[in-house]
Write an enzyme that holds these catalytic residues in place. Sequence first.
Site, PDB file in Angstrom:
ATOM      1  N   LYS A   1       2.063   7.727 -11.926  1.00  0.00           N
ATOM      2  CA  LYS A   1       3.023   7.008 -12.778  1.00  0.00           C
ATOM      3  C   LYS A   1       3.573   7.913 -13.901  1.00  0.00           C
ATOM      4  O   LYS A   1       3.176   9.062 -14.030  1.00  0.00           O
ATOM      5  CB  LYS A   1       2.349   5.752 -13.334  1.00  0.00           C
ATOM      6  CG  LYS A   1       1.876   4.772 -12.231  1.00  0.00           C
ATOM      7  CD  LYS A   1       3.017   3.999 -11.632  1.00  0.00           C
ATOM      8  CE  LYS A   1       2.835   3.336 -10.296  1.00  0.00           C
ATOM      9  NZ  LYS A   1       1.734   2.499  -9.969  1.00  0.00           N
TER      10      LYS A   1
HETATM   11  C1  LIG Z   1       1.249   1.224  -9.127  1.00  0.00           C
HETATM   12  C2  LIG Z   1       1.703  -0.181  -9.113  1.00  0.00           C
HETATM   13  C3  LIG Z   1       0.837  -1.241  -9.432  1.00  0.00           C
HETATM   14  C4  LIG Z   1      -0.632  -1.068  -9.589  1.00  0.00           C
HETATM   15  O1  LIG Z   1      -0.998  -0.251 -10.642  1.00  0.00           O
HETATM   16  P1  LIG Z   1      -2.522   0.205 -10.752  1.00  0.00           P
HETATM   17  O2  LIG Z   1      -2.626   0.733 -12.158  1.00  0.00           O
HETATM   18  O3  LIG Z   1      -2.750   1.253  -9.722  1.00  0.00           O
HETATM   19  O4  LIG Z   1      -3.370  -0.987 -10.555  1.00  0.00           O
HETATM   20  C5  LIG Z   1       1.366  -2.514  -9.539  1.00  0.00           C
HETATM   21  N1  LIG Z   1       2.672  -2.751  -9.314  1.00  0.00           N
HETATM   22  C6  LIG Z   1       3.519  -1.763  -8.982  1.00  0.00           C
HETATM   23  C7  LIG Z   1       4.971  -2.104  -8.769  1.00  0.00           C
HETATM   24  C8  LIG Z   1       3.067  -0.452  -8.847  1.00  0.00           C
HETATM   25  O5  LIG Z   1       3.907   0.517  -8.464  1.00  0.00           O
END
Ligand SMILES: *Cc1c(COP(=O)(O)O)cnc(C)c1O
Length: 390
Positions: free
Chosen positions: A183
Amino acid sequence: MNPTIPYALPLIDEEEIQEVVDALKSNWLSKGPKTVEFEKRFAAYAGSEYAVGLNSCTAGLHLSLLAAGVGPGDEVITTPYTFVATANTIIHAGAKPVFVDIDPRTLNIDAARIVEKITPRTKAVIPVHFAGFPCDMDAIMAIARTYNLIVIEDAAHAVYTQHNGRMIGSIGDITCFSFYATKNLVTGEGGMVTTNNAELADRIRVMGLHGMSKNAWNRYSDKGSWFYEVEYPGFKYNMTDIQAAMGLRQLDKLNMMQEIRAQYADRYNRALSSLEGLILPHDDSRHRHAWHLYVIRLQPGFLTIDRARFIEELKERGIGTSVHFIPVHLHPYYRSLGFRPGDYPQAESVYEGAVSLPLYPKMTVEQADRVIDAVTEVYRKYAKTFVEHR
Ligand SMILES: *Cc1c(COP(=O)(O)O)cnc(C)c1O
């Protein structure tokens, strides 16, 4: 051949490494002072009153639904064009996911079609700011007020996003961010929930640490005591100081990292706009795009190869890619609930042609240009001629 450009990489500098070492030497390995500081700074950054650090965005979505009182018999409206975690957490809460198809321009939930899916059992709506471009929050908040729904934003892609000058994190009832390794701001695994509602923040904090009225940070600090009470059979979802250490230093350089993302997005836009039939990501100067993803879309009728082959051709040229997303309702579990191919035609047709190109601050300009050259070469090589196309 040049080494492969991975689809995603984090930008970790000496600052993060030193801060993590500091956490390791401090004896606070779990939630401690660094987590508290990261929560404070993140709340200020996102323009919200409260922030709670957690071990993932998924945990944040789960706790948000529970804190909002969503449970068995309830329905939650969301988009099929998201990572499965968004819908899985609705299932975890015991509720039923109700999908509304996307606007094929923005790839976000089509706000104009939310109302037709509202029933007396609808409790909440989870908009997802796909790729870092904001959902139509004015429309969604107006619908939520009219129908008394809780708005929980999935801002996993939207750590920098603004909607009409307002930070994502300050608009909905609760907003959930992800600091997963790919991210825009990374802590390895990690997440943050922001809200302006003290009661919701408190509930999420307590439910995220066993349901204990006082957490270990309070208990073991000088002012703490051994006594605690469990108010709810909670979860073990807290952030650790090792994660928060990374997060603090990542937050310091977030604006710098975002500027590079925006520059590369602009470079891609300018170079790829001449490829006939290729759809580039949507943007709008009234908002601020976080450019978490750069998704190009192949359209039927323009190339002699399909998306899978296009990805293979890029791979042969050393370009890593990904696909965001396989629509949630097409996964076997969701099919077992009764969802079928054809239910959300916009999401399905966007998925068929979507390719996410590498876009991250650790990339060099030369690497961005290699991506552009490879996409252009493959596109031209397999383009149907205009005459054939007609
Ligand atoms: C990455 C992601 C998540 C989950 O995030 P985590 O921190 O890995 O639990 C949820 N929604 C979207 C749209 C994502 O891309």
